[in-house]
Design an enzyme around this catalytic site. Structure first.
Site, PDB file in Angstrom:
ATOM      1  N   ASN A  37     -19.775 -28.490  18.245  1.00  0.00           N
ATOM      2  CA  ASN A  37     -20.110 -28.421  16.825  1.00  0.00           C
ATOM      3  C   ASN A  37     -21.624 -28.499  16.589  1.00  0.00           C
ATOM      4  OD1 ASN A  37     -19.554 -28.282  14.108  1.00  0.00           O
ATOM      5  ND2 ASN A  37     -18.816 -30.400  13.916  1.00  0.00           N
ATOM      6  N   HIS A 122      -6.139 -38.488   8.576  1.00  0.00           N
ATOM      7  CA  HIS A 122      -7.285 -39.023   7.840  1.00  0.00           C
ATOM      8  C   HIS A 122      -6.945 -39.183   6.364  1.00  0.00           C
ATOM      9  CE1 HIS A 122     -10.699 -37.518  10.658  1.00  0.00           C
ATOM     10  NE2 HIS A 122      -9.690 -38.018  11.337  1.00  0.00           N
ATOM     11  N   ARG A 147      -5.964 -43.187   9.374  1.00  0.00           N
ATOM     12  CA  ARG A 147      -7.376 -43.598   9.384  1.00  0.00           C
ATOM     13  C   ARG A 147      -7.843 -43.652   7.940  1.00  0.00           C
ATOM     14  NH1 ARG A 147     -12.762 -40.307  11.496  1.00  0.00           N
ATOM     15  NH2 ARG A 147     -12.967 -39.792   9.301  1.00  0.00           N
ATOM     16  N   TYR A 159     -19.927 -42.072   5.662  1.00  0.00           N
ATOM     17  CA  TYR A 159     -19.247 -41.181   6.608  1.00  0.00           C
ATOM     18  C   TYR A 159     -17.751 -41.032   6.288  1.00  0.00           C
ATOM     19  CZ  TYR A 159     -16.499 -39.741  10.499  1.00  0.00           C
ATOM     20  OH  TYR A 159     -15.556 -39.080  11.247  1.00  0.00           O
ATOM     21  N   ASP A 210     -13.080 -45.532  11.271  1.00  0.00           N
ATOM     22  CA  ASP A 210     -14.157 -44.978  12.098  1.00  0.00           C
ATOM     23  C   ASP A 210     -15.505 -45.457  11.560  1.00  0.00           C
ATOM     24  OD1 ASP A 210     -15.809 -43.490  13.714  1.00  0.00           O
ATOM     25  OD2 ASP A 210     -14.812 -41.565  13.323  1.00  0.00           O
ATOM     26  N   HIS A 212     -18.298 -44.685  13.138  1.00  0.00           N
ATOM     27  CA  HIS A 212     -19.152 -43.533  13.449  1.00  0.00           C
ATOM     28  C   HIS A 212     -20.531 -43.946  13.954  1.00  0.00           C
ATOM     29  CE1 HIS A 212     -19.926 -39.095  12.922  1.00  0.00           C
ATOM     30  NE2 HIS A 212     -18.671 -39.108  13.295  1.00  0.00           N
ATOM     31  N   GLU A 236     -13.155 -47.739  15.378  1.00  0.00           N
ATOM     32  CA  GLU A 236     -13.663 -46.664  16.247  1.00  0.00           C
ATOM     33  C   GLU A 236     -15.185 -46.596  16.237  1.00  0.00           C
ATOM     34  OE1 GLU A 236     -11.926 -42.902  15.209  1.00  0.00           O
ATOM     35  OE2 GLU A 236     -13.648 -41.802  16.026  1.00  0.00           O
ATOM     36  N   GLU A 262     -15.394 -40.113  21.753  1.00  0.00           N
ATOM     37  CA  GLU A 262     -15.342 -38.699  21.361  1.00  0.00           C
ATOM     38  C   GLU A 262     -16.586 -37.933  21.826  1.00  0.00           C
ATOM     39  OE1 GLU A 262     -14.750 -39.356  17.146  1.00  0.00           O
ATOM     40  OE2 GLU A 262     -16.778 -38.704  16.719  1.00  0.00           O
ATOM     41  N   ARG A 283     -11.276 -42.199  23.686  1.00  0.00           N
ATOM     42  CA  ARG A 283     -11.144 -41.046  22.790  1.00  0.00           C
ATOM     43  C   ARG A 283     -11.732 -39.752  23.348  1.00  0.00           C
ATOM     44  NH1 ARG A 283      -9.890 -40.452  18.187  1.00  0.00           N
ATOM     45  NH2 ARG A 283     -11.771 -39.559  17.242  1.00  0.00           N
ATOM     46  N   HIS A 312      -9.786 -37.553  20.615  1.00  0.00           N
ATOM     47  CA  HIS A 312     -10.446 -36.943  19.463  1.00  0.00           C
ATOM     48  C   HIS A 312      -9.693 -35.658  19.094  1.00  0.00           C
ATOM     49  CE1 HIS A 312     -14.483 -34.941  18.111  1.00  0.00           C
ATOM     50  NE2 HIS A 312     -13.950 -35.593  17.105  1.00  0.00           N
ATOM     51  N   ASP A 316     -13.326 -29.594  14.377  1.00  0.00           N
ATOM     52  CA  ASP A 316     -14.351 -28.804  15.070  1.00  0.00           C
ATOM     53  C   ASP A 316     -13.912 -28.466  16.497  1.00  0.00           C
ATOM     54  OD1 ASP A 316     -15.173 -31.776  14.637  1.00  0.00           O
ATOM     55  OD2 ASP A 316     -16.101 -31.292  16.554  1.00  0.00           O
ATOM     56  N   GLU A 339      -5.402 -38.033  17.432  1.00  0.00           N
ATOM     57  CA  GLU A 339      -5.951 -37.708  16.111  1.00  0.00           C
ATOM     58  C   GLU A 339      -5.443 -36.333  15.681  1.00  0.00           C
ATOM     59  OE1 GLU A 339     -10.214 -37.456  16.021  1.00  0.00           O
ATOM     60  OE2 GLU A 339     -10.293 -37.622  13.844  1.00  0.00           O
ATOM     61  N   TRP A 402     -25.879 -40.696  12.518  1.00  0.00           N
ATOM     62  CA  TRP A 402     -24.991 -40.199  11.463  1.00  0.00           C
ATOM     63  C   TRP A 402     -23.528 -40.497  11.787  1.00  0.00           C
ATOM     64  CZ3 TRP A 402     -21.172 -36.274  11.715  1.00  0.00           C
ATOM     65  CH2 TRP A 402     -20.503 -36.078  10.485  1.00  0.00           C
TER      66      TRP A 402
HETATM   67  O1  KDG Z   1     -18.374 -32.931  15.171  1.00  0.00           O
HETATM   68  C1  KDG Z   1     -18.325 -34.284  14.832  1.00  0.00           C
HETATM   69  C2  KDG Z   1     -16.917 -34.679  14.467  1.00  0.00           C
HETATM   70  O2  KDG Z   1     -16.024 -34.293  15.467  1.00  0.00           O
HETATM   71  C3  KDG Z   1     -16.781 -36.166  14.240  1.00  0.00           C
HETATM   72  O3  KDG Z   1     -17.637 -36.538  13.199  1.00  0.00           O
HETATM   73  C4  KDG Z   1     -15.343 -36.500  13.878  1.00  0.00           C
HETATM   74  O4  KDG Z   1     -15.756 -38.810  14.263  1.00  0.00           O
HETATM   75  C5  KDG Z   1     -14.967 -37.902  14.129  1.00  0.00           C
HETATM   76  C6  KDG Z   1     -13.537 -38.208  14.244  1.00  0.00           C
HETATM   77  O5  KDG Z   1     -13.231 -39.345  14.575  1.00  0.00           O
HETATM   78  O6  KDG Z   1     -12.725 -37.323  14.026  1.00  0.00           O
HETATM   79 MG    MG Z   2     -14.827 -40.484  15.232  1.00  0.00          MG
END
Ligand code: KDG
Ligand code: MG
Length: 402
Positions: A37, A122, A147, A159, A210, A212, A236, A262, A283, A312, A316, A339, A402
């Site tokens: 991605n 999600h 989630r 996020y 998550d 992140h 996560e 991930e 993951r 994961h 994407d 997921e 991010w």
């Molecule tokens: O490309 C980034 C995403 O795959 C990510 O932000 C998704 O954190 C993610 C998740 O847990 O699905």
């Molecule tokens: Mg994630």
């Protein structure tokens, strides 16, 4: 069974995907997802310029040997571009193996260890009420593991909050969007959110969250401890995994289960986390982890230490990776959860697939191999569009994860 042709197909049915197609001398085709991605063309070029010339003429049945040939042969080991490329080749070779044996791939991976692959979805919202509504909607679709993400009050860019009814914020056209992150309000708000969710939905629902990669170890430890009364299934990516000692700090302070991986691209990212029992769920994806061949080894190591898989499965990753994840999850003994973020209809039209979702679980279907095809004519109507994931800054302008 020689590989005679290899093609890279780049398309953008709503978002960018890179697909590798291998063809053997007897006309069997195998598909591998090669999508990274926001850096898609780097992998497309790596495959075209550096991998395709190496694999034409090789025996498609030598999956393990080809994996090591590409991994060790590069000399410059690992890295997401290299490992995504190797993952695509590995996936395509397993697809060919399944098709030539006329069996779905999970039958070549030891067979089914369970009847179905439990999936989590999600639920997100700009407000607590929206998040609660989204959880209720997903429960009606059969999910028993959800989630939950919600914008911290005053921080619309938190996020995981989708815009315009989307399931997730995709990479966006143009230059990266800049978002604002503030840790303290988030740490205060997250337990309030889960307190409310438990009050509305009771103890039976499995809840995931998550972070992140946004916290420092001691902040993550505080979050985990504050979420303990709400019994999360997992927390996560509480910290970036570059600093693996950070997970020791988290573990010293909280019993909230931890999931990570991930962005991992090899077993070397996780063997210490597994052996020291600093995590509960791994993951890593079939794609970015380098393919089914290394993922099985990671899972085998994890099995010894009571760590389970939780691959994961964001959108994407193309349906080719999703199929591989479903076959993997059905077969591997220490599967935890998968997921599931359904792809858009336009993506599903470009990649017709045999796997399906029903009542909270994913099923691989009976097609030989991965059970995914690509409609190339349709794919050609969706040309590549440069897109980037957002970046995050703190209030004073400092760049943050991010
Ligand atoms: O490309 C980034 C995403 O795959 C990510 O932000 C998704 O954190 C993610 C998740 O847990 O699905
Ligand atoms: Mg994630």
């Amino acid at each position: 069974m020689k590989i005679t042709d290899a093609r890279i197909i780049v398309c953008s049915p709503g978002r960018n995907f890179v697909t590798l197609e291998l063809v053997t001398e007897d006309g069997i085709t195998g598909l591998g997802d090669a999508t990274l991605n926001g850096r898609e063309l780097a992998v497309a070029s790596y495959l075209t310029e550096h991998v395709v010339p190496l694999i034409i003429g090789r025996d498609a049945r030598r999956i393990e040997d080809t994996w090591h040939y590409l991994y060790k042969g590069v000399y410059w080991r690992r890295g997401s571009v290299t490992m995504t490329s190797i993952g695509a080749v590995d996936m395509a070779l397993w697809d060919i193996a399944g098709k030539s044996a006329n069996k779905p791939i999970y039958q070549l991976l030891g067979g089914a260890s369970r009847e179905a692959v439990r999936a989590y979805c999600h639920a997100n919202g700009a407000t607590v009420d929206e998040t609660l509504q989204s959880i209720a909607d997903h429960q009606r679709q059969g999910y028993t593991a959800i989630r939950a993400q919600c914008a911290t009050p005053g921080q619309p860019d938190t996020y995981g909050i989708a815009k315009g009814g989307q399931r997730y914020e995709p990479a966006e056209r143009g230059l990266p969007r800049e978002t604002l992150w503030s840790t303290e309000p988030y740490l205060q708000f997250a337990p309030q959110l889960f307190e409310r969710i438990r009050r509305e939905f009771g103890p039976g629902l499995d809840l995931l969250h998550d972070v992140h990669h946004r916290l420092r170890p001691i902040e993550a430890a505080r979050l985990g401890r504050s979420l303990e009364p709400f019994h999360l299934f997992w927390m996560e990516d509480p910290v970036t995994a570059e600093l693996q000692e950070g997970f020791r700090v988290i573990r010293q302070h909280t019993t909230t289960p931890v999931a990570v991986g991930e962005v991992f691209d090899s077993i070397f990212d996780c063997y210490r986390l597994i052996q020291e029992q600093l995590i509960d769920y791994l993951r890593a994806t079939v794609l970015h982890g380098g393919g089914l061949t290394p993922l099985r080894k990671m899972a085998a190591l994890a099995e010894m230490y009571h760590v389970r898989t939780g691959c994961h499965g964001a959108t994407d990753l193309s349906p080719v990776t999703m199929a591989a994840a479903v076959h993997f999850g059905l077969s591997v003994h220490n599967f935890g959860i998968q997921e599931h973020m359904p792809h858009s209809e336009e993506t599903d039209r470009v990649f017709p697939h045999a796997y399906s979702y029903r009542d909270g679980s994913l099923y691989p279907g009976d097609e030989p191999g991965l059970g995914v095809t690509i409609d190339e004519a349709l794919a050609a109507t969706y040309p590549y569009q440069r897109a980037y994931l957002p970046v995050a800054r703190l209030g004073d302008g400092t760049i943050h994860s991010w």
